[in-house]
Design a protein around this motif. Structure first.
Motif, mmCIF file in Angstrom:
data_model
loop_
_atom_site.group_PDB
_atom_site.id
_atom_site.type_symbol
_atom_site.label_atom_id
_atom_site.label_comp_id
_atom_site.label_asym_id
_atom_site.label_seq_id
_atom_site.Cartn_x
_atom_site.Cartn_y
_atom_site.Cartn_z
ATOM 1 N N HIS A 1 -8.048 -12.764 31.412
ATOM 2 C CA HIS A 1 -7.311 -13.513 30.395
ATOM 3 C C HIS A 1 -6.348 -12.556 29.709
ATOM 4 O O HIS A 1 -6.743 -11.485 29.264
ATOM 5 N N ILE A 2 -5.077 -12.936 29.625
ATOM 6 C CA ILE A 2 -4.060 -12.121 28.971
ATOM 7 C C ILE A 2 -3.871 -12.677 27.559
ATOM 8 O O ILE A 2 -3.379 -13.788 27.378
ATOM 9 N N PRO A 3 -4.270 -11.877 26.541
ATOM 10 C CA PRO A 3 -4.195 -12.363 25.159
ATOM 11 C C PRO A 3 -2.813 -12.145 24.542
ATOM 12 O O PRO A 3 -2.070 -11.251 24.939
ATOM 13 N N ALA A 4 -2.502 -12.937 23.538
ATOM 14 C CA ALA A 4 -1.268 -12.756 22.778
ATOM 15 C C ALA A 4 -1.428 -11.484 21.942
ATOM 16 O O ALA A 4 -2.415 -11.339 21.230
ATOM 17 N N PRO A 5 -0.476 -10.551 22.017
ATOM 18 C CA PRO A 5 -0.594 -9.311 21.256
ATOM 19 C C PRO A 5 -0.368 -9.519 19.758
ATOM 20 O O PRO A 5 -0.738 -8.676 18.949
ATOM 21 N N ARG A 6 0.249 -10.639 19.400
ATOM 22 C CA ARG A 6 0.513 -10.957 17.990
ATOM 23 C C ARG A 6 0.732 -12.471 17.875
ATOM 24 O O ARG A 6 0.917 -13.157 18.875
ATOM 25 N N SER A 7 0.714 -12.953 16.676
ATOM 26 C CA SER A 7 0.984 -14.371 16.443
ATOM 27 C C SER A 7 2.479 -14.631 16.595
ATOM 28 O O SER A 7 3.300 -13.738 16.377
ATOM 29 N N GLY A 8 2.833 -15.838 16.974
ATOM 30 C CA GLY A 8 4.239 -16.192 17.118
ATOM 31 C C GLY A 8 4.401 -17.508 17.831
ATOM 32 O O GLY A 8 3.456 -18.283 17.971
ATOM 33 N N LYS A 9 5.613 -17.738 18.294
ATOM 34 C CA LYS A 9 5.949 -18.966 19.005
ATOM 35 C C LYS A 9 6.406 -18.583 20.412
ATOM 36 O O LYS A 9 7.120 -17.594 20.591
ATOM 37 N N VAL A 10 5.997 -19.355 21.404
ATOM 38 C CA VAL A 10 6.389 -19.090 22.785
ATOM 39 C C VAL A 10 7.856 -19.471 22.939
ATOM 40 O O VAL A 10 8.223 -20.635 22.829
ATOM 41 N N LYS A 11 8.685 -18.450 23.161
ATOM 42 C CA LYS A 11 10.127 -18.662 23.310
ATOM 43 C C LYS A 11 10.481 -18.991 24.758
ATOM 44 O O LYS A 11 11.337 -19.823 25.026
ATOM 45 N N ARG A 12 9.795 -18.300 25.691
ATOM 46 C CA ARG A 12 10.126 -18.473 27.109
ATOM 47 C C ARG A 12 8.921 -18.092 27.961
ATOM 48 O O ARG A 12 8.233 -17.127 27.660
ATOM 49 N N ILE A 13 8.669 -18.857 29.016
ATOM 50 C CA ILE A 13 7.655 -18.516 30.017
ATOM 51 C C ILE A 13 8.416 -18.091 31.255
ATOM 52 O O ILE A 13 9.177 -18.875 31.826
ATOM 53 N N ILE A 14 8.246 -16.852 31.656
ATOM 54 C CA ILE A 14 9.061 -16.270 32.716
ATOM 55 C C ILE A 14 8.466 -16.505 34.098
ATOM 56 O O ILE A 14 9.186 -16.701 35.060
ATOM 57 N N VAL A 15 7.147 -16.472 34.215
ATOM 58 C CA VAL A 15 6.492 -16.593 35.513
ATOM 59 C C VAL A 15 6.044 -18.034 35.763
ATOM 60 O O VAL A 15 5.904 -18.813 34.840
#
Length: 162
Positions: free
Chosen positions: A132-146
């Protein structure tokens, strides 16, 4: 080694080089066992986009991956390279990306979704282990690249957070 084995090995190495290029990989290592005392060890690596280096040798430890360079404090990046975006979350390993916990389930994230530090963004499968790859900080998903099911390498940008 017979001429037939030699021709088959050359074709095998050429197929590996093509696989490397088609999947935009930088390195691939394979061992073929023909019998008790007969094997072929092949490592194919690409150092630049135009240069493909093929090496056939005894097994050697894998070369260390180049360290990711930290992004500078540029207020507005003028490049289209997602790896240089200060909000980029990169892959910590080589593997296959999965956007949901199991087939048919809802994806972990979507563009515009809010995430908290530690939330699972996606999964990278490596050697039959789901990481599982965790979010390093809080925020909003701007773009999913993969894309779901895509092969990634160490340092590949996965997601950009705002």
């Amino acid at each position: 080694m017979t001429k037939k084995n030699h021709d088959a090995d050359v074709a095998f190495i050429q197929a590996l080089a093509e696989l490397l290029r088609e999947n935009d990989l930088t390195e691939l290592q394979v061992k073929r066992d023909y019998g008790a005392d007969d094997s072929l060890n092949v490592r194919v690596s690409r150092h630049t986009q135009q240069q493909v280096v093929t090496q056939v040798s005894a097994p050697t430890p894998a070369l260390a991956a180049p360290a990711a360079t930290p992004a500078g404090p540029a207020p507005t990046p003028k490049t289209d390279d997602p790896a240089e975006d200060p909000g980029a979350v990169t892959s910590p390993m080589v593997g296959t990306v999965y956007m949901q916990a199991e087939p048919g389930a809802d994806p972990f994230i979507s563009v515009g979704a809010a995430v908290s530090e530690g939330d699972t963004l996606l999964i990278v499968e490596a050697m039959k282990t789901m990481n599982h790859i965790p979010a390093p900080r809080s925020g909003k998903v701007k773009r999913i690249i993969v894309e779901d099911g895509a092969a990634v390498e160490f340092g590949t940008p996965l997601v950009i957070l705002e």
